[in-house]
Motif scaffolding. Structure first.
Motif, PDB file in Angstrom:
ATOM      1  N   LYS A  24     -14.965   8.077   7.470  1.00  0.00           N
ATOM      2  CA  LYS A  24     -13.651   7.540   7.118  1.00  0.00           C
ATOM      3  C   LYS A  24     -13.849   6.416   6.111  1.00  0.00           C
ATOM      4  N   ILE A  25     -13.079   6.442   5.054  1.00  0.00           N
ATOM      5  CA  ILE A  25     -13.181   5.424   4.016  1.00  0.00           C
ATOM      6  C   ILE A  25     -11.813   4.782   3.802  1.00  0.00           C
ATOM      7  N   THR A  26     -11.788   3.658   3.108  1.00  0.00           N
ATOM      8  CA  THR A  26     -10.530   2.964   2.875  1.00  0.00           C
ATOM      9  C   THR A  26      -9.731   3.668   1.783  1.00  0.00           C
ATOM     10  N   ALA A  27      -8.446   3.354   1.738  1.00  0.00           N
ATOM     11  CA  ALA A  27      -7.574   3.952   0.731  1.00  0.00           C
ATOM     12  C   ALA A  27      -8.020   3.574  -0.678  1.00  0.00           C
ATOM     13  N   ARG A  28      -8.429   2.338  -0.862  1.00  0.00           N
ATOM     14  CA  ARG A  28      -8.836   1.905  -2.202  1.00  0.00           C
ATOM     15  C   ARG A  28     -10.178   2.514  -2.605  1.00  0.00           C
ATOM     16  N   GLN A  29     -11.046   2.720  -1.648  1.00  0.00           N
ATOM     17  CA  GLN A  29     -12.280   3.432  -1.963  1.00  0.00           C
ATOM     18  C   GLN A  29     -11.968   4.852  -2.430  1.00  0.00           C
ATOM     19  N   ARG A  30     -11.044   5.489  -1.742  1.00  0.00           N
ATOM     20  CA  ARG A  30     -10.685   6.866  -2.099  1.00  0.00           C
ATOM     21  C   ARG A  30     -10.101   6.932  -3.512  1.00  0.00           C
ATOM     22  N   LEU A  31      -9.207   5.999  -3.819  1.00  0.00           N
ATOM     23  CA  LEU A  31      -8.626   5.962  -5.162  1.00  0.00           C
ATOM     24  C   LEU A  31      -9.702   5.692  -6.208  1.00  0.00           C
ATOM     25  N   GLY A  32     -10.643   4.815  -5.865  1.00  0.00           N
ATOM     26  CA  GLY A  32     -11.726   4.518  -6.785  1.00  0.00           C
ATOM     27  C   GLY A  32     -12.601   5.723  -7.063  1.00  0.00           C
ATOM     28  N   MET A  33     -12.769   6.588  -6.067  1.00  0.00           N
ATOM     29  CA  MET A  33     -13.581   7.787  -6.241  1.00  0.00           C
ATOM     30  C   MET A  33     -12.883   8.843  -7.083  1.00  0.00           C
ATOM     31  N   MET A  34     -11.558   8.955  -6.938  1.00  0.00           N
ATOM     32  CA  MET A  34     -10.826  10.080  -7.516  1.00  0.00           C
ATOM     33  C   MET A  34     -10.214   9.796  -8.879  1.00  0.00           C
ATOM     34  N   LEU A  35      -9.803   8.570  -9.135  1.00  0.00           N
ATOM     35  CA  LEU A  35      -9.087   8.265 -10.370  1.00  0.00           C
ATOM     36  C   LEU A  35     -10.030   7.861 -11.497  1.00  0.00           C
ATOM     37  N   ASP A  36      -9.560   8.081 -12.723  1.00  0.00           N
ATOM     38  CA  ASP A  36     -10.318   7.622 -13.895  1.00  0.00           C
ATOM     39  C   ASP A  36     -10.399   6.101 -13.869  1.00  0.00           C
ATOM     40  N   GLU A  37     -11.531   5.579 -14.251  1.00  0.00           N
ATOM     41  CA  GLU A  37     -11.748   4.139 -14.196  1.00  0.00           C
ATOM     42  C   GLU A  37     -10.744   3.392 -15.071  1.00  0.00           C
ATOM     43  N   GLY A  38     -10.122   2.384 -14.473  1.00  0.00           N
ATOM     44  CA  GLY A  38      -9.171   1.552 -15.190  1.00  0.00           C
ATOM     45  C   GLY A  38      -7.785   2.136 -15.338  1.00  0.00           C
ATOM     46  N   SER A  39      -7.538   3.321 -14.771  1.00  0.00           N
ATOM     47  CA  SER A  39      -6.239   3.982 -14.979  1.00  0.00           C
ATOM     48  C   SER A  39      -5.196   3.626 -13.927  1.00  0.00           C
ATOM     49  N   PHE A  40      -5.613   3.094 -12.781  1.00  0.00           N
ATOM     50  CA  PHE A  40      -4.673   2.898 -11.676  1.00  0.00           C
ATOM     51  C   PHE A  40      -3.752   1.709 -11.912  1.00  0.00           C
ATOM     52  N   ARG A  41      -2.452   1.955 -11.705  1.00  0.00           N
ATOM     53  CA  ARG A  41      -1.426   0.926 -11.764  1.00  0.00           C
ATOM     54  C   ARG A  41      -0.646   0.968 -10.454  1.00  0.00           C
ATOM     55  N   GLU A  42      -0.826  -0.055  -9.635  1.00  0.00           N
ATOM     56  CA  GLU A  42      -0.224  -0.040  -8.303  1.00  0.00           C
ATOM     57  C   GLU A  42       1.279  -0.279  -8.351  1.00  0.00           C
ATOM     58  N   MET A  43       1.996   0.371  -7.437  1.00  0.00           N
ATOM     59  CA  MET A  43       3.436   0.199  -7.283  1.00  0.00           C
ATOM     60  C   MET A  43       3.739  -0.379  -5.900  1.00  0.00           C
ATOM     61  N   GLY A  44       4.790  -1.140  -5.784  1.00  0.00           N
ATOM     62  CA  GLY A  44       5.290  -1.592  -4.482  1.00  0.00           C
ATOM     63  C   GLY A  44       4.302  -2.385  -3.667  1.00  0.00           C
ATOM     64  N   ALA A  45       3.451  -3.161  -4.320  1.00  0.00           N
ATOM     65  CA  ALA A  45       2.404  -3.890  -3.605  1.00  0.00           C
ATOM     66  C   ALA A  45       2.971  -4.931  -2.642  1.00  0.00           C
ATOM     67  N   ARG A  46       4.189  -5.399  -2.892  1.00  0.00           N
ATOM     68  CA  ARG A  46       4.779  -6.433  -2.044  1.00  0.00           C
ATOM     69  C   ARG A  46       5.617  -5.873  -0.892  1.00  0.00           C
ATOM     70  N   ILE A  47       5.832  -4.571  -0.870  1.00  0.00           N
ATOM     71  CA  ILE A  47       6.641  -3.968   0.194  1.00  0.00           C
ATOM     72  C   ILE A  47       5.834  -3.920   1.484  1.00  0.00           C
ATOM     73  N   ALA A  48       6.379  -4.498   2.549  1.00  0.00           N
ATOM     74  CA  ALA A  48       5.659  -4.557   3.823  1.00  0.00           C
ATOM     75  C   ALA A  48       6.649  -4.569   4.981  1.00  0.00           C
ATOM     76  N   SER A  49       6.224  -4.031   6.110  1.00  0.00           N
ATOM     77  CA  SER A  49       7.065  -4.003   7.309  1.00  0.00           C
ATOM     78  C   SER A  49       7.257  -5.399   7.876  1.00  0.00           C
ATOM     79  N   LYS A  50       8.409  -5.593   8.479  1.00  0.00           N
ATOM     80  CA  LYS A  50       8.665  -6.827   9.218  1.00  0.00           C
ATOM     81  C   LYS A  50       8.713  -6.473  10.705  1.00  0.00           C
TER      82      LYS A  50
END
Length: 286
Positions: free
Chosen positions: A58-84
């Motif tokens: 089992k790996i982290t979500a960011r590790q998975r994205l790092g493995m699959m996406l082209d380097e430097g291409s990721f642009r995160e969305m909704g980083a501030r959205i969180a449950s209360k």
């Protein structure tokens, strides 16, 4: 090798990691399946697969994205959205705090845009260390916004699911996300746009019963548990012994619920090929 520039470095231990003695700078991991021990550099080279039995750590979500996406291409969305804590569920705020400390993330899914082998896409990856990747209102909102953005920009969606299902601490608000995200998936599909899901260990509950199984192409990692209720619950309810490997990816492939089982080192190339083959949408049709 992992592309470390794409993701944060949370303070957490990965599955199977042993306590590292003082002065020993190389973490050692023990395979949960065959107990084979490997040092972290070797595991990173193999994208966290056991060299002896092929077990997918089992790996982290960011590790998975790092493995699959082209380097430097990721642009995160909704980083501030969180449950209360909409229902003021006892102990929920403390669980959220612990989940954020353990995972280094604000929520159980990371969403954004990027590219795979030069092919642009919208992408999401679920985080198993955040309350088992459970889906609450914030997860549903982030996924809905992602599919809406993909629809607006005529982008395919690639998703990596890891989840224990709907988040019980948010009650009906959590269950509502199944319909909410499914509606966004349907609008995306009606525009002729591609959605690829990669089911990872484990994909269960309300996530499996909704958007995880609604993709145009459903892939899975070897040995991933995929289903609604877990095998133990089913056995206790039906009082019947289940067959060997029940609900594992290989079982689901045989029953037609999964299109192909893909080892982690092969996923990036296959996803790039599928994105190349299935470009289009209403705006690009001839």
């Amino acid at each position: 090798m992992l592309r470390r520039s794409l993701f944060k470095k949370p303070n957490l231990r990965l599955e199977g990691q042993e306590n590292t003695p003082p002065g020993d700078r190389i973490p050692v991991f023990e395979c949960p399946q065959c107990r084979n021990k490997q040092e972290q550099p070797a595991l990173e080279e193999s994208l966290f697969l056991c060299a002896r039995c092929g077990y997918h750590y089992k790996i982290t979500a960011r590790q998975r994205l790092g493995m699959m996406l082209d380097e430097g291409s990721f642009r995160e969305m909704g980083a501030r959205i969180a449950s209360k804590d909409p229902l003021r569920f006892p102990g929920y705020q403390e669980k959220l705090k612990q989940a954020r400390e353990q995972s280094g993330e604000k929520e159980a899914v990371i969403t954004g845009t990027g590219s795979i082998l030069g092919r642009p896409c919208a992408v999401f990856a679920m985080e198993h260390q955040f309350m088992m990747g459970s889906m609450g209102a914030a997860v549903g909102e982030k996924l809905t916004r992602l599919f809406e953005r993909a629809l607006d920009k005529c982008l395919p969606v690639v998703g990596f699911t890891v989840s224990g299902g709907a988040r019980v601490q948010e009650g009906i608000l959590s269950l509502m996300q199944m319909a909410k995200v499914s509606g966004a998936v349907r609008q995306h599909a009606d525009a002729g746009l591609l959605y690829i899901a990669v089911l990872c260990d484990a994909t269960t509950g309300g996530v499996a019963a909704s958007f995880a199984m609604q993709a145009d192409i459903i892939l899975a990692e070897p040995g991933a548990l995929i289903g609604f209720a877990g095998p133990r619950v089913i056995e206790q309810t039906t009082r019947q012994k289940l067959p060997e490997g029940f609900q594992r990816a290989e079982f689901q492939l045989d029953k037609g619920f999964v299109g192909k089982i893909v080892k982690r080192p092969e996923q990036r190339a296959l996803l790039g090929l599928l994105l190349k083959m299935h470009t289009g949408g209403k705006d690009e049709r001839v």
